[in-house]
Design a protein around this motif. Structure first.
Motif, PDB file in Angstrom:
ATOM      1  N   MET A  21       0.845  -1.196   0.000  1.00 41.13           N
ATOM      2  CA  MET A  21       0.000   0.000   0.000  1.00 41.13           C
ATOM      3  C   MET A  21       0.884   1.251   0.000  1.00 41.13           C
ATOM      4  N   LYS A  22       0.581   2.162  -0.900  1.00 39.66           N
ATOM      5  CA  LYS A  22       1.383   3.366  -1.036  1.00 39.66           C
ATOM      6  C   LYS A  22       0.569   4.607  -0.653  1.00 39.66           C
ATOM      7  N   LEU A  23       1.273   5.596  -0.130  1.00 41.58           N
ATOM      8  CA  LEU A  23       0.623   6.856   0.216  1.00 41.58           C
ATOM      9  C   LEU A  23      -0.026   7.477  -1.014  1.00 41.58           C
ATOM     10  N   GLN A  24       0.636   7.340  -2.155  1.00 41.69           N
ATOM     11  CA  GLN A  24       0.093   7.870  -3.409  1.00 41.69           C
ATOM     12  C   GLN A  24      -1.276   7.270  -3.709  1.00 41.69           C
ATOM     13  N   GLN A  25      -1.431   5.982  -3.456  1.00 46.47           N
ATOM     14  CA  GLN A  25      -2.704   5.314  -3.729  1.00 46.47           C
ATOM     15  C   GLN A  25      -3.812   5.850  -2.819  1.00 46.47           C
ATOM     16  N   LEU A  26      -3.479   6.097  -1.573  1.00 47.35           N
ATOM     17  CA  LEU A  26      -4.467   6.659  -0.649  1.00 47.35           C
ATOM     18  C   LEU A  26      -4.879   8.061  -1.096  1.00 47.35           C
ATOM     19  N   ARG A  27      -3.902   8.820  -1.576  1.00 50.64           N
ATOM     20  CA  ARG A  27      -4.216  10.175  -2.061  1.00 50.64           C
ATOM     21  C   ARG A  27      -5.137  10.097  -3.280  1.00 50.64           C
ATOM     22  N   TYR A  28      -4.903   9.110  -4.152  1.00 53.82           N
ATOM     23  CA  TYR A  28      -5.725   8.979  -5.354  1.00 53.82           C
ATOM     24  C   TYR A  28      -7.179   8.656  -5.013  1.00 53.82           C
ATOM     25  N   ILE A  29      -7.400   7.700  -4.107  1.00 53.69           N
ATOM     26  CA  ILE A  29      -8.795   7.346  -3.807  1.00 53.69           C
ATOM     27  C   ILE A  29      -9.503   8.489  -3.075  1.00 53.69           C
ATOM     28  N   TRP A  30      -8.756   9.206  -2.231  1.00 48.40           N
ATOM     29  CA  TRP A  30      -9.341  10.351  -1.526  1.00 48.40           C
ATOM     30  C   TRP A  30      -9.750  11.435  -2.522  1.00 48.40           C
ATOM     31  N   GLU A  31      -8.863  11.752  -3.450  1.00 47.31           N
ATOM     32  CA  GLU A  31      -9.134  12.805  -4.414  1.00 47.31           C
ATOM     33  C   GLU A  31     -10.217  12.405  -5.400  1.00 47.31           C
ATOM     34  N   ALA A  72     -19.954   4.406  -8.164  1.00 46.27           N
ATOM     35  CA  ALA A  72     -20.316   4.633  -6.760  1.00 46.27           C
ATOM     36  C   ALA A  72     -19.178   4.158  -5.876  1.00 46.27           C
ATOM     37  N   ILE A  73     -19.240   4.540  -4.604  1.00 45.32           N
ATOM     38  CA  ILE A  73     -18.288   4.059  -3.613  1.00 45.32           C
ATOM     39  C   ILE A  73     -18.929   2.905  -2.859  1.00 45.32           C
ATOM     40  N   THR A  74     -18.217   1.807  -2.720  1.00 44.00           N
ATOM     41  CA  THR A  74     -18.764   0.656  -2.002  1.00 44.00           C
ATOM     42  C   THR A  74     -18.806   0.941  -0.504  1.00 44.00           C
ATOM     43  N   GLN A  75     -19.495   0.095   0.228  1.00 51.01           N
ATOM     44  CA  GLN A  75     -19.571   0.282   1.683  1.00 51.01           C
ATOM     45  C   GLN A  75     -18.194   0.190   2.338  1.00 51.01           C
ATOM     46  N   PRO A  76     -17.397  -0.841   2.027  1.00 47.49           N
ATOM     47  CA  PRO A  76     -16.039  -0.835   2.603  1.00 47.49           C
ATOM     48  C   PRO A  76     -15.194   0.314   2.064  1.00 47.49           C
ATOM     49  N   GLY A  77     -15.488   0.726   0.824  1.00 46.64           N
ATOM     50  CA  GLY A  77     -14.770   1.847   0.238  1.00 46.64           C
ATOM     51  C   GLY A  77     -14.977   3.131   1.032  1.00 46.64           C
ATOM     52  N   GLU A  78     -16.201   3.337   1.515  1.00 53.45           N
ATOM     53  CA  GLU A  78     -16.491   4.531   2.324  1.00 53.45           C
ATOM     54  C   GLU A  78     -15.591   4.564   3.555  1.00 53.45           C
ATOM     55  N   ALA A  79     -15.467   3.409   4.231  1.00 48.97           N
ATOM     56  CA  ALA A  79     -14.642   3.350   5.439  1.00 48.97           C
ATOM     57  C   ALA A  79     -13.167   3.548   5.103  1.00 48.97           C
ATOM     58  N   ILE A  95     -11.828   5.124   2.479  1.00 48.36           N
ATOM     59  CA  ILE A  95     -11.568   6.504   2.050  1.00 48.36           C
ATOM     60  C   ILE A  95     -11.533   7.440   3.253  1.00 48.36           C
ATOM     61  N   ALA A  96     -12.430   7.218   4.221  1.00 38.56           N
ATOM     62  CA  ALA A  96     -12.419   8.042   5.433  1.00 38.56           C
ATOM     63  C   ALA A  96     -11.095   7.881   6.180  1.00 38.56           C
ATOM     64  N   LEU A  97     -10.606   6.640   6.283  1.00 36.36           N
ATOM     65  CA  LEU A  97      -9.322   6.405   6.944  1.00 36.36           C
ATOM     66  C   LEU A  97      -8.171   7.008   6.145  1.00 36.36           C
ATOM     67  N   ALA A  98      -8.269   6.931   4.819  1.00 31.90           N
ATOM     68  CA  ALA A  98      -7.237   7.531   3.966  1.00 31.90           C
ATOM     69  C   ALA A  98      -7.167   9.033   4.211  1.00 31.90           C
ATOM     70  N   GLY A  99      -8.329   9.663   4.363  1.00 29.61           N
ATOM     71  CA  GLY A  99      -8.365  11.093   4.641  1.00 29.61           C
ATOM     72  C   GLY A  99      -7.669  11.418   5.942  1.00 29.61           C
ATOM     73  N   GLY A 151      -8.013  -6.857  -1.606  1.00 29.59           N
ATOM     74  CA  GLY A 151      -8.925  -7.958  -1.873  1.00 29.59           C
ATOM     75  C   GLY A 151     -10.381  -7.545  -1.873  1.00 29.59           C
ATOM     76  N   LEU A 152     -10.667  -6.292  -2.184  1.00 26.41           N
ATOM     77  CA  LEU A 152     -12.054  -5.815  -2.269  1.00 26.41           C
ATOM     78  C   LEU A 152     -12.116  -4.616  -3.196  1.00 26.41           C
ATOM     79  N   ARG A 153     -13.332  -4.249  -3.558  1.00 24.03           N
ATOM     80  CA  ARG A 153     -13.532  -3.112  -4.446  1.00 24.03           C
ATOM     81  C   ARG A 153     -13.879  -1.871  -3.624  1.00 24.03           C
ATOM     82  N   ILE A 154     -13.118  -0.801  -3.863  1.00 23.92           N
ATOM     83  CA  ILE A 154     -13.396   0.478  -3.212  1.00 23.92           C
ATOM     84  C   ILE A 154     -14.490   1.219  -3.970  1.00 23.92           C
ATOM     85  N   PHE A 155     -14.496   1.046  -5.300  1.00 22.82           N
ATOM     86  CA  PHE A 155     -15.479   1.716  -6.157  1.00 22.82           C
ATOM     87  C   PHE A 155     -16.267   0.694  -6.974  1.00 22.82           C
ATOM     88  N   GLN A 156     -17.539   0.962  -7.139  1.00 21.21           N
ATOM     89  CA  GLN A 156     -18.346   0.218  -8.100  1.00 21.21           C
ATOM     90  C   GLN A 156     -18.127   0.830  -9.473  1.00 21.21           C
TER      91      GLN A 156
END
Length: 323
Positions: free
Chosen positions: A1-11, A58-65, A67-71, A45-50
């Motif tokens: 997991m990279k910081l860049q990836q967290l920034r991408y999903i947040w943005e 859309a953002i999946t239910q686990p994706g919401e959690a 992305i919030a943690l990424a923020g 091992g899961l989808r953040i976005f539909q």
């Protein structure tokens, strides 16, 4: 997991799932953003976005959690950078704020002039928008401060500090019948077509409330987000204007008469808000103090750990200035 990836999903989430707009804002390529998101999803091992075809739908239910943690992670990274800058950059840095036209045009110039004089090496960035846009920018880490009257209370992750009280004036051309009324009443105002702010903008809710309490229907013929636009259409004869008193200039608006209407409407309070958990650099404390002198560093630090109700109680004995 990279910081860049967290920034991408947040943005991506912040840009309404628009990968193209996200890539542009981050100065990278759309395929690069999409690839990194896929790699992160594969690792987790899961989808953040539909998805719908090639588009994010859309953002999946686990994706919401996630992305919030990424923020939260990105916010703490920003805080670490600010701490380092505070002790190594000797007064250099940047300060971004979002506000309304009224604040930018009539209230902030003196504060900004003094701030720039004191901190010439701090780059200042100002964004204008509706109160909701302003609050969202601060809540989503896009700006350091939000300054507005409406909407800030809708975001639980903002610390909101009261700056000053203000009320409204009714502006009319010279010789208008209202200038000859001995005691201005809401009933008298309601008989004229009105030009005023868009709903949810610059204390508009108090204006609507005043008419509703008297079971009156305001004849609003034109709304705008800009007091200068309102005054323009008053000059054209479309109706009487209801604006923030501080948006009337005795020099620039001498062809209009401002009638004090503070006895007709409840006062509004302009607040400055910043993201809860943000590390404030020294010049950020100073900016707040220049804008609202009663907001000392000690009071700001006290408010950071308080709920909205506790902040209200913290400042209840302080007489806010009236602009």
């Amino acid at each position: 997991m990279k910081l860049q990836q967290l920034r991408y999903i947040w943005e991506v989430a912040r840009h309404g799932l628009n990968v193209s707009a996200t890539a542009e804002s981050l100065h990278t390529s759309q395929p690069g953003v999409s690839k990194q998101i896929r790699l992160l999803e594969d690792e987790l091992g899961l989808r953040i976005f539909q998805r719908s075809g090639k588009h994010l739908a859309a953002i999946t239910q686990p994706g919401e959690a996630i992305i919030a943690l990424a923020g939260r992670v990105l916010s703490e990274i920003e805080n670490i950078q600010r701490v380092a800058q505070e002790y190594s950059s000797d007064g250099r840095g940047s300060l971004s704020l979002a506000t309304t036209h009224t604040q930018a045009r009539y209230v902030l110039p003196a504060t900004i002039r003094r701030f720039i004089d004191r901190y010439p090496d701090v780059a200042l960035h100002m964004y204008q928008g509706t109160p909701m846009q302003i609050a969202e920018l601060a809540a989503n880490r896009a700006v350091d401060f939000a300054i507005a009257t409406e909407a800030l209370e809708l975001f639980d992750n903002l610390v909101m500090l009261p700056c000053y009280r203000w009320n409204r004036s009714i502006v009319v051309p010279a010789g208008h019948p209202l200038t000859k009324v001995p005691a201005l009443t809401i009933e008298e105002v309601a008989t004229y077509p009105i030009v005023t702010y868009v709903f949810g903008f610059t204390g508009r809710s108090q204006l609507d409330q005043a008419f509703a309490e008297r079971h009156l229907q305001a004849k609003v013929v034109l709304t705008a987000v800009d007091a200068d636009v309102i005054k323009t259409y008053v000059r054209l004869g479309l109706g009487i204007g209801i604006i923030a008193t501080l948006a009337y200039s005795t020099e620039e608006d001498r062809d209009l008469v401002a009638l004090d209407a503070k006895h007709l409407f409840q006062p509004s309070i302009t607040k400055i808000g910043f993201r809860r958990g943000s590390f404030l650099r020294g010049y950020m404390y100073d900016f707040i103090g220049l804008f609202a002198p009663h907001l000392t560093r000690q009071r700001i630090d006290q408010a950071v750990s308080c709920s909205k109700e506790e902040i209200d109680a913290l400042f209840q004995d302080i007489e806010l200035p009236y602009l």
